[in-house]
Design an enzyme around this catalytic site. Structure first.
Site, mmCIF file in Angstrom:
data_model
loop_
_atom_site.group_PDB
_atom_site.id
_atom_site.type_symbol
_atom_site.label_atom_id
_atom_site.label_comp_id
_atom_site.label_asym_id
_atom_site.label_seq_id
_atom_site.Cartn_x
_atom_site.Cartn_y
_atom_site.Cartn_z
ATOM 1 N N ASN A 213 82.486 -5.700 65.218
ATOM 2 C CA ASN A 213 82.365 -6.917 64.403
ATOM 3 C C ASN A 213 81.861 -6.546 63.015
ATOM 4 O O ASN A 213 81.611 -5.378 62.721
ATOM 5 C CB ASN A 213 81.451 -7.926 65.102
ATOM 6 C CG ASN A 213 80.079 -7.350 65.353
ATOM 7 O OD1 ASN A 213 79.335 -7.081 64.419
ATOM 8 N ND2 ASN A 213 79.748 -7.115 66.621
ATOM 9 N N ASP A 282 80.087 -9.140 72.923
ATOM 10 C CA ASP A 282 79.928 -9.896 74.172
ATOM 11 C C ASP A 282 80.840 -9.370 75.271
ATOM 12 O O ASP A 282 80.577 -9.588 76.445
ATOM 13 C CB ASP A 282 80.237 -11.379 73.920
ATOM 14 C CG ASP A 282 79.154 -12.012 73.048
ATOM 15 O OD1 ASP A 282 77.979 -11.683 73.258
ATOM 16 O OD2 ASP A 282 79.497 -12.811 72.157
ATOM 17 N N LYS A 292 94.639 8.188 74.092
ATOM 18 C CA LYS A 292 95.059 7.167 73.122
ATOM 19 C C LYS A 292 96.261 6.406 73.690
ATOM 20 O O LYS A 292 97.241 7.031 74.127
ATOM 21 C CB LYS A 292 95.426 7.856 71.804
ATOM 22 C CG LYS A 292 95.778 6.866 70.729
ATOM 23 C CD LYS A 292 96.191 7.559 69.438
ATOM 24 C CE LYS A 292 96.688 6.506 68.465
ATOM 25 N NZ LYS A 292 97.594 7.044 67.476
ATOM 26 N N PHE A 327 68.292 -13.631 67.583
ATOM 27 C CA PHE A 327 69.104 -14.215 66.520
ATOM 28 C C PHE A 327 70.278 -14.936 67.180
ATOM 29 O O PHE A 327 70.744 -14.527 68.247
ATOM 30 C CB PHE A 327 69.639 -13.121 65.588
ATOM 31 C CG PHE A 327 68.706 -12.804 64.456
ATOM 32 C CD1 PHE A 327 67.456 -12.261 64.701
ATOM 33 C CD2 PHE A 327 69.069 -13.069 63.140
ATOM 34 C CE1 PHE A 327 66.582 -11.977 63.659
ATOM 35 C CE2 PHE A 327 68.209 -12.789 62.091
ATOM 36 C CZ PHE A 327 66.969 -12.246 62.347
ATOM 37 N N LYS A 341 69.512 -21.867 74.313
ATOM 38 C CA LYS A 341 69.688 -20.412 74.281
ATOM 39 C C LYS A 341 68.336 -19.707 74.320
ATOM 40 O O LYS A 341 68.141 -18.735 75.052
ATOM 41 C CB LYS A 341 70.435 -20.028 73.002
ATOM 42 C CG LYS A 341 70.774 -18.570 72.927
ATOM 43 C CD LYS A 341 71.666 -18.234 71.757
ATOM 44 C CE LYS A 341 73.091 -18.681 71.964
ATOM 45 N NZ LYS A 341 73.997 -18.232 70.920
ATOM 46 N N LYS A 345 67.120 -17.205 77.468
ATOM 47 C CA LYS A 345 66.824 -15.768 77.309
ATOM 48 C C LYS A 345 65.324 -15.504 77.319
ATOM 49 O O LYS A 345 64.908 -14.371 77.078
ATOM 50 C CB LYS A 345 67.445 -15.268 76.002
ATOM 51 C CG LYS A 345 68.962 -15.362 75.982
ATOM 52 C CD LYS A 345 69.567 -14.507 74.884
ATOM 53 C CE LYS A 345 71.057 -14.818 74.754
ATOM 54 N NZ LYS A 345 71.793 -13.743 74.118
HETATM 55 O O1 C5P Z 1 74.058 -15.429 73.239
HETATM 56 P P1 C5P Z 1 74.260 -14.920 71.866
HETATM 57 O O2 C5P Z 1 75.122 -13.678 71.812
HETATM 58 O O3 C5P Z 1 74.654 -15.936 70.849
HETATM 59 O O4 C5P Z 1 72.777 -14.490 71.412
HETATM 60 C C1 C5P Z 1 72.565 -13.759 70.275
HETATM 61 C C2 C5P Z 1 71.312 -12.948 70.445
HETATM 62 O O5 C5P Z 1 71.376 -12.218 71.663
HETATM 63 C C3 C5P Z 1 71.121 -11.898 69.360
HETATM 64 O O6 C5P Z 1 69.737 -11.768 69.109
HETATM 65 C C4 C5P Z 1 71.693 -10.641 69.983
HETATM 66 O O7 C5P Z 1 71.058 -9.475 69.467
HETATM 67 C C5 C5P Z 1 71.402 -10.831 71.445
HETATM 68 N N1 C5P Z 1 72.388 -10.271 72.364
HETATM 69 C C6 C5P Z 1 71.993 -9.281 73.223
HETATM 70 N N2 C5P Z 1 72.912 -8.737 74.113
HETATM 71 C C7 C5P Z 1 74.171 -9.177 74.145
HETATM 72 C C8 C5P Z 1 74.591 -10.216 73.298
HETATM 73 C C9 C5P Z 1 73.668 -10.734 72.398
HETATM 74 O O8 C5P Z 1 70.819 -8.879 73.185
HETATM 75 N N3 C5P Z 1 75.024 -8.621 75.002
#
Ligand code: C5P
Length: 405
Positions: A213, A282, A292, A327, A341, A345
């Site tokens: 990204n 994600d 490849k 974040f 959220k 978490k």
């Molecule tokens: O659930 P979402 O991806 O929107 O949450 C964002 C937050 O979760 C960010 O702080 C990111 O660093 C963290 N995150 C994480 N592990 C993932 C996806 C996101 O720690 N696999």
């Protein structure tokens, strides 16, 4: 009373037309009660006279390392020891290049390589010069070393063009200096170990291609640097970025979400706090190609699976007293249910931002974010530099760890 009152300021002036504003800047610093030594480069003296600066600062101006009449061998050390904050305004492209490369070929750069207190630059130059990759790279290197920037503004320049490059107004520089002295006087994170994740991750499609990204890593690196300045031991777990390693920080380089997860889990238990700034992918490809993938075989069908959630993993293991800040990045504000959220978490604070908002784009040096806590209270600091936002977030972290949650 201003945080400048009674403080020792080194004001550096380099050779740009904005040097005419440095006289007023010096005046304002003195009005606030600061004690000022001025050092000018040779080129700066073409724009403004040492006599003007000498009169305003009420001190002899530091011009040369080896003056014919009054050579004092260790003077640069005596003055750098005395200095509590250095401000270089204007900072030209040439000066920025010399300073970023650690040169010490005149009095000002020699002073700056000797100081251990904070340094602030107010760059000023023509727009094309400012945007030149060499200048931007040098500024980035300096930021990574903890040098503070008072960014130039846009407007009419001395070369009759309109664009970014005007030196910030003296009042803005004075306000930034006051804020910095307030912040750098604080060592409120001493004794804390803070884990920060930053940057993007890369998930392999095959040995050549990746899913990633647009995260630049700047926000995470700014938080890591600010926490280190405030006395914390910082562990920065970083995905691939173009940023230089920040000084004084334990840097752990990783590539994939799984590697970032493993690195965070191996360290979290010994940390006082964790701040998840990374833009973690994600999804990852369930079975990346061992070789490849051949174009001739046509577009592949990629089967994706979720990556482990690093913050949620830490949240599940959180001990009483440990703080976790996350974040949230959402381009559609309607989709951002921050409090849900945050609770899911097990976070203490969520910083919500939108990279499509004006001024907060990917790679920008600014961010316009909301700080949302467990009670659903929302703090809207507005558009800030990433350095200033980093301090705002750390202010909250410090208040949590000091028990005033
Ligand atoms: O659930 P979402 O991806 O929107 O949450 C964002 C937050 O979760 C960010 O702080 C990111 O660093 C963290 N995150 C994480 N592990 C993932 C996806 C996101 O720690 N696999």
């Amino acid at each position: 009373m201003s945080s400048l009152t009674g403080r020792h300021i080194l004001l550096g002036i380099t050779g740009g037309i904005a040097a005419y504003k440095s006289a007023y800047l010096c005046r304002r610093l003195k009005d606030k009660g600061a004690d000022v030594w001025v050092s000018m480069t040779k080129n700066a003296t073409h724009f403004i006279t040492p006599l003007t600066m000498e009169t305003l600062s009420e001190r002899e101006v530091l011009l040369e390392m080896f003056p014919a009449t009054r050579y004092v061998g260790t003077r640069h050390i005596d003055i750098s020891d005395w200095t509590e904050l250095s401000i270089v305004a204007p900072a030209t492209a040439n000066f920025i290049g010399r300073y970023a490369n650690g040169l010490a070929d005149d009095m000002l750069t020699t002073l700056l390589i000797s100081v251990t207190s904070p340094v602030m630059l107010a760059p000023a130059m023509n727009t094309d010069m400012y945007n030149h990759p060499a200048v931007q790279e040098n500024l980035q290197r300096l930021r990574a070393r903890g040098v503070h920037m008072v960014d130039p503004t846009s407007g009419l320049l001395a070369c009759h063009t309109v664009g970014v490059g005007r030196m910030a107004e003296p009042e803005t520089i004075v306000a930034a200096a006051e804020l910095l002295l307030e912040q750098s006087g604080r060592h409120d994170l001493t004794g804390k170990t803070i884990l920060v994740t930053a940057g993007p991750t890369q998930e392999a499609i095959d040995p050549v291609r990746v899913i990633t990204n647009r995260s630049s890593g700047k926000m995470g690196y700014a938080i890591a640097t600010a926490a280190q300045q405030r006395g914390a031991h910082v562990i920065l777990i970083s995905g691939p970025t173009m940023l230089p390693a920040p000084a004084g920080i334990e840097l752990v380089n990783v590539t994939s979400a799984q590697e970032m997860f493993n690195a965070a889990m191996a360290r979290f238990d010994t940390c006082s706090a964790a701040i998840g700034v990374a833009a973690v992918s994600d999804w990852r490809v369930a079975k990346p190609g061992l070789h490849k993938l051949a174009k001739a075989d046509g577009p592949p069908e990629l089967h994706l699976e979720p990556t482990p959630d690093i913050l949620a993993g830490m949240g599940a293991r959180k001990r009483p007293g440990q703080i976790i800040i996350g974040f949230a990045l959402e381009t559609d504000p309607a989709r951002l249910d921050s409090v849900t959220k945050l609770r899911a978490k097990n976070l203490d604070l969520l910083v919500a931002n939108n990279p499509t908002a004006p001024g907060s784009e990917f790679g920008s040096d600014h961010n316009d974010a909301l700080l949302i806590d467990r009670e659903g209270h929302v703090d809207r600091p507005g558009l800030l530099t990433k350095q200033d936002l980093a301090h705002r977030i750390l202010d909250r972290l410090a208040s949590f760890t000091n028990g005033s949650k």
